[in-house]
Design an enzyme around this catalytic site. Sequence first.
Site, PDB file in Angstrom:
ATOM      1  N   CYS A  48       0.669  50.638  -1.287  1.00 58.67           N
ATOM      2  CA  CYS A  48       0.652  51.614  -0.182  1.00 58.67           C
ATOM      3  C   CYS A  48       0.863  50.902   1.156  1.00 58.67           C
ATOM      4  O   CYS A  48      -0.074  50.356   1.736  1.00 58.67           O
ATOM      5  CB  CYS A  48      -0.666  52.381  -0.181  1.00 58.67           C
ATOM      6  N   CYS A  92      -1.018  52.431   4.091  1.00 54.53           N
ATOM      7  CA  CYS A  92      -2.457  52.123   4.060  1.00 54.53           C
ATOM      8  C   CYS A  92      -2.728  50.683   4.476  1.00 54.53           C
ATOM      9  O   CYS A  92      -3.654  50.403   5.235  1.00 54.53           O
ATOM     10  CB  CYS A  92      -3.019  52.311   2.657  1.00 54.53           C
ATOM     11  N   ASP A  93      -1.957  49.746   3.951  1.00 51.23           N
ATOM     12  CA  ASP A  93      -2.313  48.329   4.055  1.00 51.23           C
ATOM     13  C   ASP A  93      -1.380  47.492   4.937  1.00 51.23           C
ATOM     14  O   ASP A  93      -1.676  46.330   5.195  1.00 51.23           O
ATOM     15  CB  ASP A  93      -2.358  47.705   2.643  1.00 51.23           C
TER      16      ASP A  93
END
Length: 322
Positions: free
Chosen positions: A141, A144-145
Amino acid sequence: MSDTIERIKCLIIGSGPAGYTAAIYAARADLKPIMYTGMEPGGQLTTTTEVDNFPGYPEGIDGPTMMVQLQQQAERFGTEVRIGMVTAVDFSKEVGGIHKVTVDNATQIEAETVIISTGATAKYLGLPSEQKLRGGGVSACAVCDGFFYKGQDVAIVGAGDTAAEEATYLANICTNVTMLVRKDHMRASKAMQHRVNNTSNIKVMYNTEVDEVLGDQVVEGLRMVNNQTGNKEEIEITGLFIAIGHKPNTDIFKGQLDMDDTGYLITEGKSTKTNIPGVFASGDVQDKEYRQAVTAAGTGCMAALDAERYLATVETSDEVSA
Ligand SMILES: Cc1cc2nc3c(=O)[nH]c(=O)nc-3n(C[C@H](O)[C@H](O)[C@H](O)COP(=O)(O)OP(=O)(O)OC[C@H]3O[C@@H](n4cnc5c(N)ncnc54)[C@H](O)[C@@H]3O)c2cc1C
């Protein structure tokens, strides 16, 4: 199969952010929800160490802790959380009908409403070095990261629209992005390919696959292999993003609920209603676009409100016809 059949108002399938948020709302509305957690209690976030973008945690929080807190919040209002896997469903098509659900091939439940929050599973390459470094620099992701790799060199694997979009997302944050494409062309739309090709810090490597992710505790590099020539090359990176797709967890609903051609549940308009009255879907299982904890939680809330309104309508029509 057990002989006794439990009859309940609201069954929630899945224990990710969507399921727990649905549980909080359903419990507060006195629907006395019962949740089955599935094989991954807490859902996808239990596989990540740092969640920095969920509102309300100014210092960030690790995924497993956040999910324990969501469970506690749902239980505080009376949600009954049970370990178990839903293995079969039989959805009535009638409004006000009872939906039959089997858990672990044994327990039978009859539910007036069902909220499906079974999520989607990110696909990985299946290399041992990739598995070892999941959470240590290997992620599925980028949104997300990606932030954790600000100003660093990263690589991304994939050739579709999501991979192309995530590559350009990473290019805004990271210094250099190497994109590995297995074939001699990308599957992404022409517009997305154009964006990738016009981003100066993305280097696309065609006919190229991951041979091994390098590093012991964290990602330190990548060995790539050209699948035409067999030539291997190593680069230094700190993050590797796998963007080769997700599989929605919908196999048990096949033939009963409407799905798109990739298996995501289809919901009606802006609601969480499926094609079966009384059955609702929330979270990643019905969202291939955003796939974030906060959006999953948002649709979990919607599903509980939709379930509550559905029950109120059914009860009112029962009273009128009585
Ligand atoms: C590595 C990684 C890092 C991420 N980091 C972030 C982040 O920082 N911020 C962010 O917003 N998002 C992040 N995401 C995305 C986020 O985790 C998902 O968007 C979110 O978890 C989706 O929630 P969900 O409730 O729809 O489903 P999931 O979290 O996928 O949960 C699905 C649940 O359904 C259960 N289940 C499945 N089948 C059955 C069945 N038959 N019977 C019973 N239960 C079943 C599973 O056991 C699980 O509990 C990350 C994802 C990954 C993979």
